[in-house]
Design a protein around this motif. Structure first.
Motif, PDB file in Angstrom:
ATOM      1  N   TRP A   5     -10.450  39.159  23.651  1.00  0.00           N
ATOM      2  CA  TRP A   5     -10.053  40.532  22.899  1.00  0.00           C
ATOM      3  C   TRP A   5      -8.684  40.881  23.456  1.00  0.00           C
ATOM      4  CZ3 TRP A   5     -12.153  39.859  18.280  1.00  0.00           C
ATOM      5  CH2 TRP A   5     -13.269  39.730  18.085  1.00  0.00           C
ATOM      6  N   GLY A   6      -7.783  41.248  22.199  1.00  0.00           N
ATOM      7  CA  GLY A   6      -6.648  41.913  22.805  1.00  0.00           C
ATOM      8  C   GLY A   6      -5.519  40.957  23.194  1.00  0.00           C
ATOM      9  N   ARG A   7      -5.782  39.727  23.615  1.00  0.00           N
ATOM     10  CA  ARG A   7      -4.379  38.879  24.237  1.00  0.00           C
ATOM     11  C   ARG A   7      -3.842  38.297  23.035  1.00  0.00           C
ATOM     12  NH1 ARG A   7      -4.229  37.757  29.559  1.00  0.00           N
ATOM     13  NH2 ARG A   7      -5.963  38.376  30.619  1.00  0.00           N
ATOM     14  N   GLU A   8      -2.726  38.239  22.785  1.00  0.00           N
ATOM     15  CA  GLU A   8      -1.919  37.716  21.701  1.00  0.00           C
ATOM     16  C   GLU A   8      -1.322  36.550  22.036  1.00  0.00           C
ATOM     17  OE1 GLU A   8       0.679  39.121  17.747  1.00  0.00           O
ATOM     18  OE2 GLU A   8       1.358  40.070  19.811  1.00  0.00           O
ATOM     19  N   VAL A   9      -1.303  35.398  21.407  1.00  0.00           N
ATOM     20  CA  VAL A   9      -0.689  34.226  21.641  1.00  0.00           C
ATOM     21  C   VAL A   9       0.423  33.991  20.779  1.00  0.00           C
ATOM     22  CG1 VAL A   9      -0.835  31.466  21.707  1.00  0.00           C
ATOM     23  CG2 VAL A   9      -2.782  33.036  22.495  1.00  0.00           C
ATOM     24  N   VAL A  10       1.688  33.832  21.204  1.00  0.00           N
ATOM     25  CA  VAL A  10       2.923  33.873  20.392  1.00  0.00           C
ATOM     26  C   VAL A  10       3.413  32.248  20.643  1.00  0.00           C
ATOM     27  CG1 VAL A  10       5.243  34.491  20.025  1.00  0.00           C
ATOM     28  CG2 VAL A  10       3.551  35.973  21.063  1.00  0.00           C
ATOM     29  N   VAL A  11       3.343  31.412  19.550  1.00  0.00           N
ATOM     30  CA  VAL A  11       3.745  30.150  19.382  1.00  0.00           C
ATOM     31  C   VAL A  11       5.093  29.949  18.561  1.00  0.00           C
ATOM     32  CG1 VAL A  11       3.263  27.828  18.941  1.00  0.00           C
ATOM     33  CG2 VAL A  11       1.394  29.379  19.594  1.00  0.00           C
TER      34      VAL A  11
END
Length: 69
Positions: A5-11
């Motif tokens: 929870w809380g981590r954001e992946v940016v692709v």
């Protein structure tokens, strides 16, 4: 394997951006171009400078995620 929870992946799918993470001791810039990704840690504000227009995918596994103006 549980949800992180809380981590954001940016692709970045197309184009080039500098992902700017607002850390307690300043900013960290990560250059991302098509096919590259980064993880934004929980609680770290972030924005991006667009260097070459394109598209990006943001994945945040958390209900109630808020977006800053």
């Amino acid at each position: 394997m549980g949800v992180d929870w809380g981590r954001e992946v940016v692709v970045v799918l197309a184009g080039t951006v500098d992902l700017i993470q607002r850390l307690g001791d300043g900013e960290r810039r990560v250059r991302l171009s098509a096919g590259r990704a980064a993880v934004n840690p929980p609680g770290v504000g972030h924005t991006a400078d667009v260097l070459q227009p394109g598209r990006a995918l943001f994945i945040t596994p958390r209900p109630g995620t808020e977006q800053a103006p």
